[in-house]
Design an enzyme around this catalytic site. Structure first.
Site, PDB file in Angstrom:
ATOM      1  N   GLU A   7      36.838  48.849  30.488  1.00 51.15           N
ATOM      2  CA  GLU A   7      37.314  49.478  29.267  1.00 51.15           C
ATOM      3  C   GLU A   7      38.243  50.632  29.607  1.00 51.15           C
ATOM      4  OE1 GLU A   7      33.219  48.535  26.707  1.00 51.15           O
ATOM      5  OE2 GLU A   7      33.876  50.613  27.011  1.00 51.15           O
ATOM      6  N   GLY A  45      35.533  52.232  34.110  1.00 51.54           N
ATOM      7  CA  GLY A  45      36.028  51.401  35.189  1.00 51.54           C
ATOM      8  C   GLY A  45      34.906  50.688  35.903  1.00 51.54           C
ATOM      9  N   SER A  46      34.601  51.156  37.114  1.00 51.49           N
ATOM     10  CA  SER A  46      33.616  50.473  37.942  1.00 51.49           C
ATOM     11  C   SER A  46      32.175  50.696  37.490  1.00 51.49           C
ATOM     12  CB  SER A  46      33.761  50.940  39.403  1.00 51.49           C
ATOM     13  OG  SER A  46      35.019  50.577  39.924  1.00 51.49           O
ATOM     14  N   ILE A 103      42.031  42.522  31.578  1.00 46.90           N
ATOM     15  CA  ILE A 103      41.254  41.288  31.539  1.00 46.90           C
ATOM     16  C   ILE A 103      42.074  40.118  32.090  1.00 46.90           C
ATOM     17  CG2 ILE A 103      39.914  39.731  30.099  1.00 46.90           C
ATOM     18  CD1 ILE A 103      38.858  42.679  30.369  1.00 46.90           C
ATOM     19  N   GLU A 114      30.684  37.639  42.719  1.00 52.04           N
ATOM     20  CA  GLU A 114      32.045  38.029  42.368  1.00 52.04           C
ATOM     21  C   GLU A 114      32.707  38.768  43.526  1.00 52.04           C
ATOM     22  OE1 GLU A 114      34.458  40.943  39.240  1.00 52.04           O
ATOM     23  OE2 GLU A 114      32.335  40.518  38.925  1.00 52.04           O
ATOM     24  N   ARG A 115      31.986  39.693  44.128  1.00 50.60           N
ATOM     25  CA  ARG A 115      32.557  40.479  45.218  1.00 50.60           C
ATOM     26  C   ARG A 115      32.805  39.635  46.456  1.00 50.60           C
ATOM     27  NH1 ARG A 115      28.759  45.473  43.162  1.00 50.60           N
ATOM     28  NH2 ARG A 115      30.323  46.227  41.670  1.00 50.60           N
ATOM     29  N   ARG A 160      62.147  36.298  65.569  1.00 53.06           N
ATOM     30  CA  ARG A 160      63.073  37.403  65.368  1.00 53.06           C
ATOM     31  C   ARG A 160      63.337  38.111  66.690  1.00 53.06           C
ATOM     32  NH1 ARG A 160      67.250  39.438  62.452  1.00 53.06           N
ATOM     33  NH2 ARG A 160      67.136  41.712  62.253  1.00 53.06           N
ATOM     34  N   LEU A 166      56.504  45.094  60.431  1.00 51.96           N
ATOM     35  CA  LEU A 166      57.025  44.265  61.525  1.00 51.96           C
ATOM     36  C   LEU A 166      58.151  43.351  61.052  1.00 51.96           C
ATOM     37  CD1 LEU A 166      53.685  43.427  63.333  1.00 51.96           C
ATOM     38  CD2 LEU A 166      55.656  44.546  64.376  1.00 51.96           C
ATOM     39  N   GLY A 217      35.006  46.439  41.442  1.00 53.68           N
ATOM     40  CA  GLY A 217      34.346  47.624  42.000  1.00 53.68           C
ATOM     41  C   GLY A 217      35.205  48.233  43.086  1.00 53.68           C
TER      42      GLY A 217
END
Length: 385
Positions: free
Chosen positions: A133, A137-138, A163, A248-249, A274, A343, A370
């Site tokens: 919201e 937050g977390s 969202i 989820e994490r 390169r 790099l 989180g």
């Protein structure tokens, strides 16, 4: 891109076949169109339906509802790895498959499963989860959105932000406060469907990265949600969320490690090809040491991730270990992106350069799901501090 280095011992022939199928699907159905989706700021809805037909959605949902009936998280991890390998927007699939579908496959009644799971598995329905919201937050316990029981409905009022799938979503799993006096233990989870009166969406948010991931604010203004859309028990939402957050994490950590492996492969190829001062830039000792350090750190991240996947499948993954995986791998992703871009020199700063996209996409990883600071707080508390 070399295959993920640590998963070989974890995977069976069935997993490898699934990887080949997912890779072929993405190369055919997503890669040719992804640049346009990035410009549009949203993934075409047809991709969801094609993904459902291919068996890439609802993999752990029961077979009778059109799912794969396979709770093995390795399939979800493989899909995330292949999305990153193909450079296709990943957050929407993670939110749909690894978060919302897992809640609805395990916390729902038979009637609720029949109503929502077939569409989630076929891609006819796209799902989102709404926790964050503007003022929250977390810390989920600070959620201010309220749901007041009124007869056979809940009257939902509040606002959600950041969202994922917010615009495409046909159903949203909303965390709301049903018992304000009970603090964090007074939260419930409700499913809000697309055309519910009082439910509206803000304009698509313009983000730094993950451009094809549609993200917006959601608004609930005296939004009447049928009481039959309550997930599980009233006021049990916090327990459900805490039970689902480790997965989820781990999903976010899976994306992080896959991105690290993708970037490492890219920068190694660039360092070989390169030339500067008459020799490959990777042959300079400083650069060689940088690459050796990245290779070591990414290998260690993969090993710990594989350990956590095994623990999750065995239902032993602790909240603290999930937090460790989340913060460590996402901070590593940001670090690898920064060093790999350096790099690449000036070419890395060009917008069309793959490493520049990885660089901007990496930054949100330490924030959503989180923040790193919250992860360390959780770990510290697990130590009795």
């Amino acid at each position: 891109m070399r295959e993920p280095s640590g998963t070989t011992s974890l995977l069976t022939a069935e997993h490898e076949d699934f990887r080949k199928m997912a890779r072929t699907f993405l190369e055919r159905e997503a890669v040719p169109y992804h640049d346009q989706w990035e410009k549009d700021g949203i993934v075409d809805r047809d991709l969801w339906r094609r993904a459902g037909a291919a068996g890439l959605l609802g993999m752990d949902a029961p077979v009778e509802y059109g799912g794969g009936g396979e709770p093995d998280f390795r399939f979800h991890a493989i899909l995330a790895e292949e999305l990153i390998r193909a450079r296709v927007t990943a957050p929407g699939f993670v939110a749909h498959n690894d978060i919302v579908s897992s809640y609805l496959a395990t916390r729902t009644t038979p009637e609720q499963r029949q109503r929502w799971l077939p569409g989630l598995c076929s891609g006819e329905l796209v799902a989102a989860i709404a926790m964050s919201e503007p003022e929250t937050g977390s810390n989920v316990a600070d959620i201010r959105t309220t749901a007041v029981r009124d007869g056979d409905s809940y009257v939902l009022n509040g606002q959600k932000t950041f969202i994922t799938n917010g615009e495409n979503a046909d159903l949203v799993l909303v965390a709301a406060r049903t018992a304000p006096q009970r603090g964090g233990s007074g939260l419930s989870l409700l499913v809000v469907e697309r055309d519910t009166p009082g439910f509206s969406r803000g304009p698509r948010m313009e983000k730094l990265g993950w451009q094809a991931s549609d993200t917006c604010e959601l608004f609930f203004d005296d939004c009447r949600v049928p009481a039959s859309h309550l997930i599980g028990k009233e006021n049990a939402g916090m327990a459900y969320l805490m039970g689902g957050l480790p997965r989820e994490r781990l999903s976010i950590a899976t994306v992080a490690v896959a991105a690290c492996e993708r970037m490492l492969e890219d920068v190694l190829e660039y360092a070989r090809q390169r030339h500067a001062f008459g020799q490959p830039i990777g042959s300079f000792q400083h650069n060689r040491f940088q690459l050796a350090t990245m290779d070591t750190e990414v290998t260690i991240a993969r090993v710990f991730l594989d350990h956590c996947v095994t623990e999750l499948n065995a239902r032993r993954l602790s909240a603290a270990d999930a937090a460790k995986a989340k913060w460590w791998t996402t901070e590593l992703q940001v670090d690898v992106a920064n060093r790999a871009l350096q790099l690449h020199g000036g070419y890395g700063y060009l917008k069309e350069s793959p490493i520049s996209r990885e660089w901007v996409n990496s930054r949100v990883q330490t924030i959503y799901g989180g923040t790193t600071e919250i992860m360390k707080e959780l770990i510290g508390r697990s130590l009795g501090l």
